[in-house]
Scaffold this motif. Sequence first.
Motif, PDB file in Angstrom:
ATOM      1  N   ILE A  89      -1.763 -15.418  12.465  1.00 37.25           N
ATOM      2  CA  ILE A  89      -0.734 -14.681  11.745  1.00 37.25           C
ATOM      3  C   ILE A  89       0.010 -15.585  10.779  1.00 37.25           C
ATOM      4  O   ILE A  89       0.573 -15.125   9.784  1.00 37.25           O
ATOM      5  CB  ILE A  89       0.240 -13.976  12.716  1.00 37.25           C
ATOM      6  N   ARG A  90      -0.005 -16.887  11.020  1.00 34.88           N
ATOM      7  CA  ARG A  90       0.626 -17.805  10.060  1.00 34.88           C
ATOM      8  C   ARG A  90      -0.096 -17.747   8.716  1.00 34.88           C
ATOM      9  O   ARG A  90       0.532 -17.620   7.669  1.00 34.88           O
ATOM     10  CB  ARG A  90       0.637 -19.230  10.590  1.00 34.88           C
ATOM     11  N   CYS A  91      -1.425 -17.846   8.739  1.00 35.06           N
ATOM     12  CA  CYS A  91      -2.176 -17.782   7.486  1.00 35.06           C
ATOM     13  C   CYS A  91      -2.171 -16.364   6.921  1.00 35.06           C
ATOM     14  O   CYS A  91      -2.247 -16.180   5.704  1.00 35.06           O
ATOM     15  CB  CYS A  91      -3.594 -18.309   7.684  1.00 35.06           C
ATOM     16  N   ALA A  92      -2.057 -15.368   7.779  1.00 31.79           N
ATOM     17  CA  ALA A  92      -1.918 -13.990   7.303  1.00 31.79           C
ATOM     18  C   ALA A  92      -0.607 -13.843   6.534  1.00 31.79           C
ATOM     19  O   ALA A  92      -0.555 -13.164   5.501  1.00 31.79           O
ATOM     20  CB  ALA A  92      -1.955 -13.016   8.471  1.00 31.79           C
ATOM     21  N   ALA A  93       0.454 -14.487   7.013  1.00 31.68           N
ATOM     22  CA  ALA A  93       1.740 -14.447   6.325  1.00 31.68           C
ATOM     23  C   ALA A  93       1.614 -15.072   4.939  1.00 31.68           C
ATOM     24  O   ALA A  93       2.199 -14.579   3.969  1.00 31.68           O
ATOM     25  CB  ALA A  93       2.799 -15.182   7.148  1.00 31.68           C
ATOM     26  N   THR A  94       0.841 -16.140   4.833  1.00 37.76           N
ATOM     27  CA  THR A  94       0.611 -16.779   3.539  1.00 37.76           C
ATOM     28  C   THR A  94      -0.119 -15.829   2.603  1.00 37.76           C
ATOM     29  O   THR A  94       0.257 -15.655   1.442  1.00 37.76           O
ATOM     30  CB  THR A  94      -0.206 -18.069   3.717  1.00 37.76           C
ATOM     31  N   SER A  95      -1.174 -15.175   3.106  1.00 38.02           N
ATOM     32  CA  SER A  95      -1.948 -14.241   2.293  1.00 38.02           C
ATOM     33  C   SER A  95      -1.083 -13.082   1.820  1.00 38.02           C
ATOM     34  O   SER A  95      -1.117 -12.703   0.636  1.00 38.02           O
ATOM     35  CB  SER A  95      -3.142 -13.710   3.088  1.00 38.02           C
ATOM     36  N   LEU A  96      -0.292 -12.518   2.709  1.00 39.55           N
ATOM     37  CA  LEU A  96       0.554 -11.385   2.353  1.00 39.55           C
ATOM     38  C   LEU A  96       1.595 -11.779   1.309  1.00 39.55           C
ATOM     39  O   LEU A  96       1.927 -10.985   0.424  1.00 39.55           O
ATOM     40  CB  LEU A  96       1.234 -10.829   3.606  1.00 39.55           C
ATOM     41  N   SER A  97       2.093 -12.999   1.391  1.00 40.46           N
ATOM     42  CA  SER A  97       3.072 -13.472   0.411  1.00 40.46           C
ATOM     43  C   SER A  97       2.442 -13.653  -0.963  1.00 40.46           C
ATOM     44  O   SER A  97       3.011 -13.254  -1.980  1.00 40.46           O
ATOM     45  CB  SER A  97       3.682 -14.803   0.870  1.00 40.46           C
ATOM     46  N   LEU A  98       1.271 -14.245  -0.995  1.00 44.99           N
ATOM     47  CA  LEU A  98       0.598 -14.519  -2.261  1.00 44.99           C
ATOM     48  C   LEU A  98       0.062 -13.251  -2.912  1.00 44.99           C
ATOM     49  O   LEU A  98      -0.173 -13.219  -4.123  1.00 44.99           O
ATOM     50  CB  LEU A  98      -0.551 -15.508  -2.044  1.00 44.99           C
ATOM     51  N   ASN A  99      -0.149 -12.209  -2.111  1.00 43.98           N
ATOM     52  CA  ASN A  99      -0.704 -10.946  -2.618  1.00 43.98           C
ATOM     53  C   ASN A  99       0.282  -9.801  -2.441  1.00 43.98           C
ATOM     54  O   ASN A  99      -0.107  -8.661  -2.171  1.00 43.98           O
ATOM     55  CB  ASN A  99      -2.019 -10.633  -1.881  1.00 43.98           C
ATOM     56  N   LEU A 100       1.541 -10.103  -2.637  1.00 46.74           N
ATOM     57  CA  LEU A 100       2.609  -9.153  -2.336  1.00 46.74           C
ATOM     58  C   LEU A 100       2.460  -7.824  -3.066  1.00 46.74           C
ATOM     59  O   LEU A 100       2.745  -6.767  -2.518  1.00 46.74           O
ATOM     60  CB  LEU A 100       3.958  -9.792  -2.700  1.00 46.74           C
ATOM     61  N   GLY A 101       1.984  -7.843  -4.303  1.00 45.05           N
ATOM     62  CA  GLY A 101       1.901  -6.625  -5.078  1.00 45.05           C
ATOM     63  C   GLY A 101       0.623  -5.827  -4.905  1.00 45.05           C
ATOM     64  O   GLY A 101       0.488  -4.738  -5.485  1.00 45.05           O
ATOM     65  N   ARG A 102      -0.315  -6.324  -4.116  1.00 40.65           N
ATOM     66  CA  ARG A 102      -1.615  -5.661  -4.000  1.00 40.65           C
ATOM     67  C   ARG A 102      -1.604  -4.499  -3.008  1.00 40.65           C
ATOM     68  O   ARG A 102      -2.320  -3.524  -3.186  1.00 40.65           O
ATOM     69  CB  ARG A 102      -2.689  -6.674  -3.597  1.00 40.65           C
ATOM     70  N   GLY A 103      -0.844  -4.603  -1.956  1.00 36.09           N
ATOM     71  CA  GLY A 103      -0.825  -3.551  -0.941  1.00 36.09           C
ATOM     72  C   GLY A 103      -2.000  -3.672   0.004  1.00 36.09           C
ATOM     73  O   GLY A 103      -3.094  -4.069  -0.393  1.00 36.09           O
ATOM     74  N   THR A 104      -1.780  -3.349   1.267  1.00 33.96           N
ATOM     75  CA  THR A 104      -2.833  -3.459   2.278  1.00 33.96           C
ATOM     76  C   THR A 104      -3.329  -2.093   2.710  1.00 33.96           C
ATOM     77  O   THR A 104      -2.552  -1.145   2.864  1.00 33.96           O
ATOM     78  CB  THR A 104      -2.340  -4.228   3.514  1.00 33.96           C
ATOM     79  N   LYS A 105      -4.625  -2.018   2.899  1.00 33.03           N
ATOM     80  CA  LYS A 105      -5.263  -0.812   3.414  1.00 33.03           C
ATOM     81  C   LYS A 105      -5.288  -0.836   4.943  1.00 33.03           C
ATOM     82  O   LYS A 105      -5.114   0.197   5.600  1.00 33.03           O
ATOM     83  CB  LYS A 105      -6.689  -0.715   2.868  1.00 33.03           C
ATOM     84  N   ALA A 106      -5.519  -2.024   5.506  1.00 30.18           N
ATOM     85  CA  ALA A 106      -5.572  -2.182   6.960  1.00 30.18           C
ATOM     86  C   ALA A 106      -5.381  -3.651   7.317  1.00 30.18           C
ATOM     87  O   ALA A 106      -5.711  -4.545   6.534  1.00 30.18           O
ATOM     88  CB  ALA A 106      -6.908  -1.686   7.514  1.00 30.18           C
TER      89      ALA A 106
END
Length: 202
Positions: A89-106
């Motif tokens: 989840i630490r690296c997931a937090a990094t990914s979500l921060s860097l891709n903040l405007g993309r939105g997640t499907k799942a």
Amino acid sequence: MNRRNLLNRSLTIAGAAGLASVLDAQHTGPANTMPAQAETKPAADPEPHVDDIGKFPKCNYCGMDRKRFHHSRMLLHYLDGTAEGVCSIRCAATSLSLNLGRGTKALWVGDNAASAEIKPLTDAETATYLVGSSLRGVMTRRSKVAYSTAAAAEASKAANGGELADFDKTLLAAYTDIAEAVAMSRKTREERIKRMQKKLEQ
């Protein structure tokens, strides 16, 4: 102090700072470094969770083996169809921060309620997490372990301590831990520079 001595002192301090930067660059301990952003954009995949370890054998940010860390691994599926496999989840937090405007499907995470040798993925946003237990953390000192059922999380809490949390609270804990790691790294680096400056001035 004459001009030559002043110049030599300035160069000495600059050299110490440069050496500290080199030491920082050589340090690769996962608990004290921030993962780097992936260099290439992956191809779109409508079912990235199918054989996710085969598709994403290494964490997209820190390079850790996702099969080895199958219990903490996560998979992020963005609205544009691309996906990223990470170790925790630490690296997931990094990914979500860097891709903040993309939105997640799942979002998926390893299910520690399962008894399988390789933990299957479960919905990360509906999972129950055990935060800060005696279980070993991945990329962090404070562990964050996901369970597909609240009952399994409760049983783990009874055995290992910690606190139960939903995904949002666990993600917040991950960001807090990153901030604390950054602060500690900065403090350690400053202390290292001061020690080197003191030695060079002796």
